[in-house]
Write an enzyme that holds these catalytic residues in place. Sequence first.
Site, PDB file in Angstrom:
ATOM      1  N   GLY A 178       0.748  -1.302  -0.054  1.00  0.00           N
ATOM      2  CA  GLY A 178       0.100  -0.158   0.140  1.00  0.00           C
ATOM      3  C   GLY A 178       0.722   1.371   0.031  1.00  0.00           C
ATOM      4  O   GLY A 178       0.242   2.525  -0.128  1.00  0.00           O
ATOM      5  N   ASP A 179       2.095   1.121   0.182  1.00  0.00           N
ATOM      6  CA  ASP A 179       3.194   2.387   0.175  1.00  0.00           C
ATOM      7  C   ASP A 179       4.368   2.045  -0.053  1.00  0.00           C
ATOM      8  O   ASP A 179       5.380   2.353   0.696  1.00  0.00           O
ATOM      9  CB  ASP A 179       2.884   3.246   1.664  1.00  0.00           C
ATOM     10  CG  ASP A 179       3.597   4.474   1.554  1.00  0.00           C
ATOM     11  OD1 ASP A 179       3.586   4.935   0.543  1.00  0.00           O
ATOM     12  OD2 ASP A 179       3.949   5.168   2.749  1.00  0.00           O
ATOM     13  N   LEU A 180       4.495   1.226  -0.967  1.00  0.00           N
ATOM     14  CA  LEU A 180       5.801   0.500  -1.238  1.00  0.00           C
ATOM     15  C   LEU A 180       6.632   1.390  -2.157  1.00  0.00           C
ATOM     16  O   LEU A 180       6.833   1.542  -3.378  1.00  0.00           O
ATOM     17  CB  LEU A 180       5.550  -0.576  -2.304  1.00  0.00           C
ATOM     18  CG  LEU A 180       6.572  -1.641  -2.466  1.00  0.00           C
ATOM     19  CD1 LEU A 180       6.969  -2.248  -1.062  1.00  0.00           C
ATOM     20  CD2 LEU A 180       6.269  -2.858  -3.345  1.00  0.00           C
ATOM     21  N   ASN A 184      10.352   2.808   2.950  1.00  0.00           N
ATOM     22  CA  ASN A 184       9.561   1.680   3.581  1.00  0.00           C
ATOM     23  C   ASN A 184      10.087   0.034   3.418  1.00  0.00           C
ATOM     24  O   ASN A 184       9.577  -0.986   3.742  1.00  0.00           O
ATOM     25  CB  ASN A 184       8.161   1.724   3.380  1.00  0.00           C
ATOM     26  CG  ASN A 184       7.387   2.842   3.847  1.00  0.00           C
ATOM     27  OD1 ASN A 184       7.970   3.486   4.675  1.00  0.00           O
ATOM     28  ND2 ASN A 184       6.455   3.192   3.171  1.00  0.00           N
TER      29      ASN A 184
END
Length: 269
Positions: A178-180, A184
């Site tokens: 979802g926030d790659l 991260n």
Amino acid sequence: MSAFAGKVAGLTGVPEERLERLAGGDLSEVLLVRRPDGRCSVAKGGPSVGVEAAMLRAIAGAGVPAPMIEGEHEHVLLLEHVPNDRVFSIGAWRSLGAAIAKLHGQTDDNYGWASDYQFGSVALDNRQGGDWPHFWGEQRLVTTARLLDRPWRERVERLAARMEALLPESPRAALLHGDLWSGNILVAENRLAGLIDPACYYGHQEVDLAMLTLFGTPPEPFWESYGPLEAAWEERRSIYQLFPALVHLRLFGSSYAAMVDRLLAAVGG
């Protein structure tokens, strides 16, 4: 230090002077906790501690490295500290490709997630359903653009009205990070050490790939390790990159306006 640091000190018994701010933390406060026995933990603040913990457990449950949950408290998430060297070697990229393929191998019957989530002040509408073009157009693009100036809102709304013609109706609902992006992704010794700061939900796997290529270009070993891509995925990439671009415009201001404009123009928006 901050009130958050005082709360972490009270929870862990580690004096505030032994707490260190970690790099990043644009949307939440993140501290390194050095315990007397030499162990290190990470304390992260946020309003949705339980939701993030569930997401990290889902990633680990897929067989993908993620920090172990050490404790969940009101607005404080305690995590295992994952040593990392920030060296994105060819081996690390290859390891990441295999891990993301494994993550995307986890599927569900619906798109979305059991709980809503948020990036800072940007609320994510995770209501579950079976209509992917509607989910992406309305629950990601329109919802995120709702608080932007009218010209942005109208362009996004016009694009969202065309989602059925631009996106597949029912792609496999894959588990997404979802926030790659690289911030991260923790790597160490030529391998993936852990995925952090998730915003998980089930959706088209190309969403994660589009985010990963928004600020950089993974080398060929990543793609070889990930496996075959769907036909015409590059034609859809701008649509999927538009969502994180809108989030950045909301959170960090006009420096991201050119990116949003470019992506909208690329898909006729």
